[in-house]
Design a protein around this motif. Structure first.
Motif, PDB file in Angstrom:
ATOM      1  N   GLY A  81       0.812  -0.931   0.259  1.00  0.00           N
ATOM      2  CA  GLY A  81       0.081   0.100  -0.209  1.00  0.00           C
ATOM      3  C   GLY A  81       0.882   1.431  -0.108  1.00  0.00           C
ATOM      4  O   GLY A  81       0.593   2.087  -0.751  1.00  0.00           O
ATOM      5  N   THR A  93      -6.862  -0.915  -0.945  1.00  0.00           N
ATOM      6  CA  THR A  93      -7.000  -1.022   0.677  1.00  0.00           C
ATOM      7  C   THR A  93      -6.733  -2.088   1.281  1.00  0.00           C
ATOM      8  O   THR A  93      -6.696  -3.442   0.484  1.00  0.00           O
ATOM      9  N   ILE A  94      -6.595  -1.982   2.270  1.00  0.00           N
ATOM     10  CA  ILE A  94      -5.848  -3.541   3.130  1.00  0.00           C
ATOM     11  C   ILE A  94      -6.977  -4.442   3.429  1.00  0.00           C
ATOM     12  O   ILE A  94      -7.555  -3.761   4.731  1.00  0.00           O
ATOM     13  N   THR A 106      -4.725  -1.553   9.853  1.00  0.00           N
ATOM     14  CA  THR A 106      -5.417  -0.914   8.462  1.00  0.00           C
ATOM     15  C   THR A 106      -6.820  -0.396   8.767  1.00  0.00           C
ATOM     16  O   THR A 106      -6.911   0.007   7.296  1.00  0.00           O
ATOM     17  N   THR A 107      -7.170   0.125   9.777  1.00  0.00           N
ATOM     18  CA  THR A 107      -8.738   0.388   9.545  1.00  0.00           C
ATOM     19  C   THR A 107      -7.470   2.102   8.692  1.00  0.00           C
ATOM     20  O   THR A 107      -8.819   2.585   7.892  1.00  0.00           O
ATOM     21  N   ASN A 110      -6.864   2.196   5.328  1.00  0.00           N
ATOM     22  CA  ASN A 110      -7.429   2.151   4.324  1.00  0.00           C
ATOM     23  C   ASN A 110      -8.755   3.561   4.386  1.00  0.00           C
ATOM     24  O   ASN A 110      -8.816   4.206   3.134  1.00  0.00           O
ATOM     25  N   GLU A 111      -8.828   3.918   5.773  1.00  0.00           N
ATOM     26  CA  GLU A 111      -9.543   5.776   5.926  1.00  0.00           C
ATOM     27  C   GLU A 111      -8.611   6.900   5.372  1.00  0.00           C
ATOM     28  O   GLU A 111      -8.667   7.334   5.026  1.00  0.00           O
ATOM     29  N   ALA A 113      -6.381   6.094   2.642  1.00  0.00           N
ATOM     30  CA  ALA A 113      -6.447   5.871   1.793  1.00  0.00           C
ATOM     31  C   ALA A 113      -7.894   6.570   1.084  1.00  0.00           C
ATOM     32  O   ALA A 113      -7.671   7.480  -0.466  1.00  0.00           O
ATOM     33  N   GLU A 114      -8.953   6.752   1.656  1.00  0.00           N
ATOM     34  CA  GLU A 114      -9.982   6.890   1.553  1.00  0.00           C
ATOM     35  C   GLU A 114      -9.870   8.421   1.019  1.00  0.00           C
ATOM     36  O   GLU A 114     -10.451   9.547   0.095  1.00  0.00           O
TER      37      GLU A 114
END
Length: 451
Positions: A81, A93-94, A106-107, A110-111, A113-114
């Motif tokens: 990532g 996303t992971i 990981t959350t 992902n946040e 990345a968003e």
């Protein structure tokens, strides 16, 4: 294994380290006993102890493997990532899994990345909007590097310099070889300001404004050139000044004419019983001149107080029939099928004035023509072209340049407001008017109006 999921990563690593240390301690004790009593055979108790140590070592390995398996997977996913982040790819996303700490990590990834995806999409949309605005602008925009190489140009620049063909990557000096000398000198001048270019239409010069800017981007200086055509704006300001002057003069003259007219009437009443012909002639002369002056002021005030156009649907067939009732002309071509959206009264006044000038130019009546045709500009704007031609004497070049200015007239009894009034009405409709001497004989008046 299910029980391990309730422990944090730190707890799992501590348990693995404890078991590993216990196994190491047991093996060390067994080795020391063997060294102290080398002839002593390992008994049953020792054998059991060895089995326990081996079992503990296996358990320690299993626990460590289970504890670090999800960690290794998550770290590999994070590495992939982050490499995508480095390449400006924020679509990865992971999968969320493992213990609580890995899930939180990981959350959060992902946040992030968003958020980056949304920011990039917002910037991209904003860049598209900015580029659309720049490309649609009538102002000419050029962005140069330190070597005078063009790295960005809008549509107006492409049409001005290269007939709409892309010019990015070309050198400015090379590009200036194909333009007029006035434009070339202006762009090579290190200072900005106003300059004039010979217009594409006879008798009309175009006024342009050049502004320059310089900024540092990515460690390199860039130079921004902006060219804005000021002809229309300067004409509007010039007309506004004329209107202000006319209003002031009209006000002062009205203040003088009204008392004179009143005094003439009073004088007539006082001297009525004298019945003196010379005195009556004096009063008639004064009254005639005041009436003429009042009409003169009225014509100028009409130019200064021209109302905004009240647009309505215009039937071109009906309009030409009404014009033919006042002045004869020959209609050329087919009239537009669609109706125009104009102020009928104002536009009829413009065409009547132009036809009147054509008849006063010395042209024969059968040599005056009128054409009204639909047209489309280079940028796709739809409009109407109106052209009136005559076979008169035309206009000298110096007269062509002054004909649309207020107060300028070559007629002995002219007010110099006919053509300026036409121009004011046409420009209030967002159109334009131009005068041209024809190649053979006579004058051509062209009017363009947006549809």
């Amino acid at each position: 294994m299910a029980l391990l999921s309730y422990f944090s990563l730190r707890t799992k690593l501590i348990l693995g380290a404890i078991l590993a240390s216990q196994v190491g301690t047991g093996l060390s004790m067994l080795l020391m006993q063997q060294l102290i009593h080398p002839q002593t055979l390992i008994g049953t108790s020792s054998f059991v102890f060895v089995l326990i140590l081996i079992s503990a070592g296996i358990c320690a390995w299993v626990i460590s493997h289970l504890a670090t398996r999800t960690l290794a997977t998550s770290l590999d996913a994070l590495e992939v990532g982050l490499l995508n982040f480095k390449d400006n790819d924020f679509s990865v996303t992971i999968p969320v899994g493992g213990d609580r700490q890995l899930q939180a990590l990981t959350t959060l990834f992902n946040e992030s990345a968003e958020t980056l995806r949304q920011e990039r999409q917002y910037i991209y949309q904003r860049e598209l909007l900015l580029d659309k605005v720049i490309q649609s602008s009538p102002n000419v925009m050029l962005l140069l590097d330190d070597e005078q190489r063009i790295i960005y140009a809008n549509n107006a620049a492409r049409h001005l310099f290269n007939k709409g063909v892309r010019i990015e990557g070309l050198n400015l000096l090379t590009l200036l070889e194909s333009v007029s000398d006035e434009l070339s000198r202006a762009l090579q001048n290190p200072k900005g300001g106003l300059f004039s270019l010979a217009g594409s239409e006879e008798g009309e010069d175009e006024t342009w404004h050049l502004s320059r800017g310089q900024f540092l981007l990515n460690g390199q200086y860039h130079h921004l050139l902006l060219l804005k055509q000021m002809t229309h704006e300067l004409n509007r300001q010039e007309v506004a000044v004329w209107k202000k002057v006319i209003r002031i003069i009209s006000h002062e003259l009205n203040n003088s004419v009204a008392p004179i007219a009143s005094m003439v009437n009073s004088g007539r009443m006082i001297t009525r019983e004298l019945n003196d012909p010379k005195l009556s002639m004096i009063f008639d002369t004064i009254e005639d001149r005041t009436n003429h002056l009042s009409q003169f002021i009225f014509n100028y005030a009409r130019f200064a107080k021209l109302p905004l156009p009240k647009r309505s649907a215009v039937d071109w067939h009906k309009l030409t029939e009404q014009l033919a009732q006042h002045y004869s002309f020959k209609l050329l071509g087919e009239l537009p099928e669609s109706e125009g959206s104009l102020d009928l009264i104002q536009m009829e006044q413009v065409l009547l004035n132009l036809l009147k000038n054509a008849h006063e130019s010395g042209s024969a009546a059968d040599g005056i023509t009128l054409s009204i045709e639909a047209s489309k500009l280079v940028d796709g704007t739809s409009g109407i072209n109106i052209e009136i031609n005559d076979e008169g004497s035309g206009m000298p070049p110096e007269v062509l340049k002054q004909a649309l200015l207020p107060f300028y007239s070559t007629k002995q009894s002219g007010t110099g407001l006919g053509l300026p009034l036409c121009r004011e009405i046409i420009e209030a409709h967002d159109g334009r008017i131009s005068l041209h001497n024809r190649d053979d004989v006579g004058l051509c008046v062209r009017v363009w109006l947006p549809q």
